[in-house]
Design a protein around this motif. Structure first.
Motif, short mmCIF file in Angstrom:
data_model
loop_
_atom_site.label_atom_id
_atom_site.label_comp_id
_atom_site.label_asym_id
_atom_site.label_seq_id
_atom_site.Cartn_x
_atom_site.Cartn_y
_atom_site.Cartn_z
N SER A 10 0.82 -1.21 0.00
CA SER A 10 0.00 0.00 0.00
C SER A 10 0.85 1.26 0.00
N SER A 11 2.10 1.15 0.41
CA SER A 11 2.98 2.31 0.40
C SER A 11 4.39 1.86 0.09
N PRO A 12 5.21 2.77 -0.45
CA PRO A 12 6.57 2.37 -0.82
C PRO A 12 7.43 1.96 0.37
N GLY A 13 7.12 2.44 1.58
CA GLY A 13 7.94 2.12 2.74
C GLY A 13 7.49 0.88 3.48
N GLU A 14 6.54 0.13 2.93
CA GLU A 14 6.02 -1.04 3.63
C GLU A 14 6.90 -2.26 3.39
N PRO A 77 5.53 3.40 7.55
CA PRO A 77 5.82 4.60 8.33
C PRO A 77 4.79 4.92 9.42
N ALA A 78 3.56 4.43 9.29
CA ALA A 78 2.51 4.74 10.26
C ALA A 78 2.48 3.78 11.44
N GLY A 79 3.03 2.59 11.29
CA GLY A 79 3.00 1.63 12.39
C GLY A 79 3.29 0.21 11.97
N ASP A 140 15.99 -4.84 13.58
CA ASP A 140 16.70 -3.69 13.02
C ASP A 140 15.85 -2.96 11.99
N ALA A 141 15.15 -3.72 11.14
CA ALA A 141 14.29 -3.10 10.13
C ALA A 141 13.13 -2.35 10.78
N LEU A 142 12.57 -2.91 11.84
CA LEU A 142 11.48 -2.23 12.55
C LEU A 142 11.98 -0.93 13.19
N ARG A 143 13.14 -1.00 13.82
CA ARG A 143 13.69 0.21 14.44
C ARG A 143 14.00 1.27 13.40
#
Length: 156
Positions: A10-14, A77-79, A140-143
């Protein structure tokens, strides 16, 4: 191992982490083997056969969950979106995430690692086979995906 890109991003950062396809396949093979062994070794004993079928049904149900909801964790980016219940999902905004840690334990010569996402009222645990990647890499990816200014309470 990197998470597979999802065709429905849904978003490029997902980013998403999913159960590797071999895991539910092995569970289904194990269920079939249990039924086969039950038939082979029951020797007229219905209790043994019923027990083998019951355990095989549980294993097949576990594999079904992996097939119905293979994505265990997603971040944007939202959660964070985590697997919840049998095949449900739960959305956690970054404000709800209190800590992201990796718990390492060693027992009887075996080491295990779990990714822990502490959301205050709930704790979400993911192993290597839930994520298809080492928990350290996912943590690390989550942080890295977390907005600036957020720091987890507990380090690795």
């Amino acid at each position: 191992m990197r998470p597979e890109p999802s065709p429905a991003e849904s978003s490029p950062g997902e980013r998403r982490w999913r159960v590797p396809p071999v895991v539910p396949a092995l569970k289904l093979v194990g269920a079939a083997a249990l039924v086969g062994l039950g038939l082979l070794l029951a020797d007229g004993d219905r209790v043994r056969l019923a027990l083998a079928v019951l355990v095989a049904a549980g294993l097949a149900g576990w594999a079904l969950r992996d097939l119905l909801a293979p994505v265990r964790l997603a971040v944007d980016p939202a959660g964070v979106t985590v697997a919840h219940g049998f095949a449900g999902r739960r959305r956690l905004d970054w404000a709800a995430v209190e800590a992201i840690t990796v718990d390492r334990r060693s027992r009887l010569g075996l080491a295990s690692e779990l990714l822990e996402i502490d959301a205050g009222e709930s704790l979400h645990l993911f192993g290597r086979y839930d994520l298809g990647a080492p928990p350290d890499e996912v943590a690390d990816a989550l942080r890295a995906a977390r907005p600036r200014g957020w720091e987890p309470r507990v380090s690795r």
